[in-house]
Structures are given as C-alpha cells and as structure tokens.
Design a protein around this motif. Structure first.
Motif: not given
Lengths: 162, 152, 178, 116
Positions: A37, A41, A44-48
C-alpha cells in the motif's frame, strides 16, 4: 523513499493495533500489505512527512500535544467566562489572517488546531490565507491579532514540518 | 465531480494521510474475519468507503479513486469469479464449497485457509461492486427533462 | 429489560419519523444516517458486533449516495404533499399493520428468553468443524456458503442494473436535438 | 415483547412513508426504514438475556460459550441483507435519477398518469 518508508511504518502500526497479535504469519502478511500500500500510494501521499527518520521532528510533534492542550484549556476558560458573564461580551465575526507556513501538512494541522480551540473556527483555507470565525473580534487590528495567536502554533509546526 | 480540484486543501491532505490506513484497516478486518468480528462484507465495504473518500476529496479525474474507477467493474466480476473458483476447488476435497485447504490450530490466522480466501474474494467482490455502484450514481449528470422525447 | 436498549430504539423510531417529515431533503438524508448509526449501536448491544461494523460502514455509503442524489433533484414542494385524507388513510393502514404484527408477536417466546434449536448445534460444533471461531463467519462461508454465493450474484446484478440504468445516453447527431 | 413491538412500530413508520409520501426519494427513505425494521427484528429474535457475541475467544471454555452466546443464524441472514440493501438503495437512487431526468418530476402520482 523516505515517504514510502514512513508510510510503511504507519501502515504497519495500524495493522498491529487492529490485529493485536505478534504471530509471525500475521506479521509477515501485515508487512507485505503495508509495503504494497505504501508503494502503491507513493505518488499520492505527497505531503507525508518523514517524521520517523528525523527524531527531533518526532520530539517536537510530541511536545506539540501538551502545548495544544494548554491553549485549548485556556480558550475553554475564556469562552466559559464570556458565556457566564451577564453582559455577554461577544463580538462574533470572520477575520482574515495570513500564515507564514509553506507545507500543506503544516497548514492543515494549523487549521485543525484553530478549529479545535474553542471560540475560533477555521472556515476556509485559500493558499496562505486563513478565514477564521472568532467569538470575539478585537476592535483594533483584528487580522493582526489573529496572526499573533496563530504565530504561537506556527513556531512549533514549522519545527515539525519544515 | 464537476470540480476537478476536489475539496479544500484540508480535506485533501487529511485524505492523503488516512487513505492507506483505511485500506489496511479494511484488509485486516477481512483477513481476521474468522477469529474476530468482521469479515469480507465489512472489510469490503470499508475498502469501498476509502475509495469513495478519495473520489470525493480529489475529484473524479485524479488520485487513487479515479484509477480504481476504471477497473471497478472488472474487479467486481473478478471477485465473483474467484469465489466460484474457490468453491469449485472444493471438489478436490469431495464436494462443491468443501474446505479443501489444510487446517491449522484454532484461534490463529491459519486456522482455516479456505475461509480466509473466501473472505478475500468477498472483499474484492463487495468493495469493487459497491464502488462501481457509487461511481454510477455519483458521476451521473442528467439535467431534468433533457431526455424528453429522445426515445419516447 | 434494558432501558438503554429501549431508549435507543425509540430514538431510532423518532429519527425515521423525522427523516420522512423533514421538508429539506438534505436534512432528511442526514436523519436517515442518524437512524442507521443508532441502529448499529442497538446491534452492538444485542451481541452482534459483525452486524454493527457492517451497518456503520454501509450507512456511510448510503448517506453519501443519497446526498449526491438529493443535490440533483428538487425539494419536496407543498404541491407534492399528500392530501389530508390520504395521510390519514396511510397512517391508518400502517397502524393496522403494526397492530397485526404486535398481535402475531404475542405467540413468540418472550424477548431474550430462549434461542432456536439450531443455534445450540452451530455454537457447539462450528468452531471445531470449520476452524473459524467466529461462528457467524463459519456459517456464512461454510454451512451456508451457497447463500453467500447467491448473495454475491445479487450485488453483481444490482450494480449492473444501476450501471445500465444510468448509462450515458447516445449523443444525438449534430443539429438533430435542441 | 416490548422490543418486538418497537421493531413493529419502526416497520409501521416505514410503511407510512411508502404509502403517503409522493416524493420518490422519500419513498426510497421509507423502504430503507422498512429494511432497518426487518433487520432489527431478526437480530432481536436471536438475543438471549445477558448474551455475548457468537465469537469464541482463546481462553474461553466451550460449555460457557455455548451457554451464553446469542443465536448466530439470524446475524448471518442480516449481514447479507444489509449489504444487499446497499446495492438495492443504489439501484433505487439510480432509477429515481433516471425518472427525474426523463419526466422532469418526482411525483409518484403523476408518474402513473404519464405514458411513455
């Protein structure tokens, strides 16, 4: 890479919290799923935020929790005083305040902290401008007053995110 | 759907943080459905929920929701077919839907592999099916009376 | 009997009445969401955590779908309200149905007093026969797996039906329409 | 008996919505309430006083589990019924939207007068 790794660790923590077992088979399946996962992603999880790879950020994040709690208690007392006061000294309105934070994650956490604090509620965030509804808008320089209150949170959030 | 940007930055960033966690929660609920509350139906609905959240937050054309939307109908059918294949595998042990895999110790993940696999098939089926239904309803943009007389 | 259980069920009934009588469609949909969530707590108290989990998540999707639908269609205008005679007739029919059901329920054993005979067999043997200690899953995917297969088919059919009903209509030829 | 009667009342409320409301989306809500009522009644049927969930945990003795657990069979039926209800709700909403697009009205009474 940092993003994928920290997402992986978060996923695995949730897996452990939900399944609550240290059976090796279950751990292996959880690790595979968490990695899959996190990898799927990655775009997608650019701001992680790579919280885990930088211990000082983790420390600031932990420190932020009691600080936020303190401000929430203080604002609670303030709102209680205004409600119980016979003259009802409220002056509700929406103010516009600019933030100096750059990272979207920090801005979101700031908006949520503002909403969590009684008496203030972030209505909308457009780029670096926050529209905040306050229970009592001061007479002089309403926007600057809000920006000073936000500054107290910003110094912590900047250390966590930037 | 009409707004390509989706919702405000707060919703989008929080969705980015939570999306993977909801997915892994749904998978855990389905995988451990035979020892704890949950199962393929609950897990599949949770997974569908995660993608519905992604579609609502990021809009119809970006993000994991849009990617999944293209495959939802196919995955729906795949889930139903894999359930059928697992059922037919039961003939290796005697009859339709018979438990064919070796069973492990009670109260563990491996206590009954065939039920775990059936749960996963149900997860795929329910998750993709419900998401496809949501997409059909959510993307629909018919104005009132626009079809009047078209095929009356 | 448990007053919490009765209170929650009454709350659910009031919520569903509100859902039907609210003027604004959005409020009605939110009320139906409240009904579903209250019902899931009732299920949890009645010893059915599997159902409670599923009910909560299903309610979330139902409310999302209904909100998107409510935004597309007009509100319930006064002209759409039923006449007084019809309201009374409908309420009377519903009351008769409730009365008949309540009379029929008198023949059941009292609430919470006993289980049906198959339950004991399932509870006793399901964990050892199937290996699944969650007896609900054991029945769902082993003893009654045919039901589940049929049910998967029903979902497939419902979704295919929704997709077929809402398919994008053929684009009319240039200049032939409007 | 009280609990069964409450489920019957919930069903009555849904029936009232189905019979009286003319707005199609309100009729959909009525059908959802009827579904809820039937699910509630089935779960109530399986309950025994002081019942626990039909999920055996590792440390539990088999005899105590069999003695206390609620009836799992209605729960299985309701579990499938809930998910089918969701598919059904989607189909109903899809039909409602299509009807509105086609006729420009959601009045169930006018619907029966219209032809084509």
């Amino acid at each position: 890479m940092n993003k994928v790794l920290s997402a992986f660790v978060f996923n695995l923590l949730v897996w452990l919290a939900v399944t609550w077992t240290f059976d090796p088979v279950s751990l292996a399946i959880g690790a595979v799923l968490a990695a899959a996962i996190a990898f799927a992603l990655r775009n997608v999880e650019l701001e992680e935020v790579p919280l885990l790879l930088m211990p000082h950020r983790l420390l600031w994040a932990l420190l932020y929790i009691p600080v936020l709690f303190l401000y929430v208690v203080r604002a609670n007392l303030d709102v209680a005083w205004r409600v119980l006061h016979p003259a009802l000294p409220i002056r509700p309105g929406i103010v516009k305040a600019r933030t100096t934070l750059k990272s979207p994650g920090a801005r979101v956490l700031l908006a949520n902290s503002i909403t969590l604090t009684p008496g203030t509620l972030s209505v909308d965030v457009v780029d670096d401008t926050f529209y905040v509804h306050r229970i009592h808008v001061p007479e002089d320089d309403p926007d600057g007053d809000m920006e000073r209150s936000m500054g107290r949170f910003e110094s912590y959030l900047r250390r966590i995110f930037e | 759907m009409s707004d390509p940007q989706g919702m405000s930055i707060v919703v989008r960033v929080v969705t980015r943080w939570l999306f993977g966690l909801i997915l892994i929660f749904g998978l855990a609920v389905a995988l451990f459905g035979h020892v704890t509350p949950g199962g393929g139906f609950a897990g599949g609905t949770i997974v569908a929920c995660a993608f519905v959240l992604a579609i609502l937050a990021f809009g119809g054309s970006r993000g994991p929701g849009a990617a999944f939307a293209r495959w939802a109908s196919s995955l729906d059918a795949t889930g139903a077919l894999s359930f059928l294949v697992l059922a037919i595998l039961g003939y290796t042990a005697g009859s339709f839907l018979h438990q064919w895999a070796a069973r492990g110790e009670l109260f563990t993940l491996g206590s009954t592999p065939s039920i775990v696999l059936l749960n996963l098939a149900i997860l795929l089926k329910v998750g993709a099916g419900l998401f496809a239904g949501f997409i059909a309803v959510a993307v629909f943009e018919g104005a009132a009376g626009s079809e009047k007389g078209a095929d009356a | 009997m448990d007053p919490v259980l009765i209170g929650l069920t009454v709350f659910v009934i009031l919520g569903s009445l509100a859902a039907l009588e609210m003027k604004s469609l959005l409020s009605a949909v939110i009320a139906i969401g409240v009904v579903g969530l209250g019902l899931s707590i009732v299920f949890l108290l009645l010893g059915a955590p599997d159902i409670a989990i599923t009910q909560v998540v299903v309610e979330v999707i139902v409310v999302t779908v209904l909100i998107r639908a409510a935004a597309r269609v007009p509100e319930e205008t006064p002209t759409l309200r039923a006449s007084r005679a019809r309201t009374f007739a409908g309420a009377g029919v519903a009351l008769i149905a409730v009365g008949l059901l309540a009379a029929a329920f008198q023949t059941l054993p009292a609430f919470g007093s006993q289980r049906f005979a198959p339950a004991l067999w399932y509870l006793e043997n399901a964990p050892d026969l199937t290996g699944a200690t969650n007896v609900v899953t054991a029945i769902l995917l082993d003893f009654r797996a045919y039901d589940t297969l049929g049910e998967a088919t029903v979902i497939l059919t419902a979704v295919v039906g929704a997709l077929a009903v809402l398919r994008r209509p053929e684009r009319p030829k240039e200049g032939s329409h409007v | 008996m009280m609990m069964y009667a409450l489920a019957a009342v919930l069903l009555g409320v849904g029936l009232y919505g189905l019979l009286v409301k003319r707005h199609l989306l309100k009729k959909v809500l009525g059908l959802l309430i009827v579904e809820h009522a039937v699910n509630l009644f089935l779960i109530q049927l399986g309950y025994i006083d002081g019942g626990i969930a039909p999920i055996r945990t590792a440390g539990e003795e088999a005899a105590a589990f069999v003695g206390n657990a609620v009836d799992p069979l209605p729960q299985v039926l309701v579990l499938t019924s809930i998910v089918i209800g969701l598919g059904l709700a989607m189909l109903m909403v899809a039909l409602t939207l299509r009807i509105y697009q086609r006729y420009g009205s959601l009045d169930a009474d006018r619907m029966s007068e219209l032809k084509g």
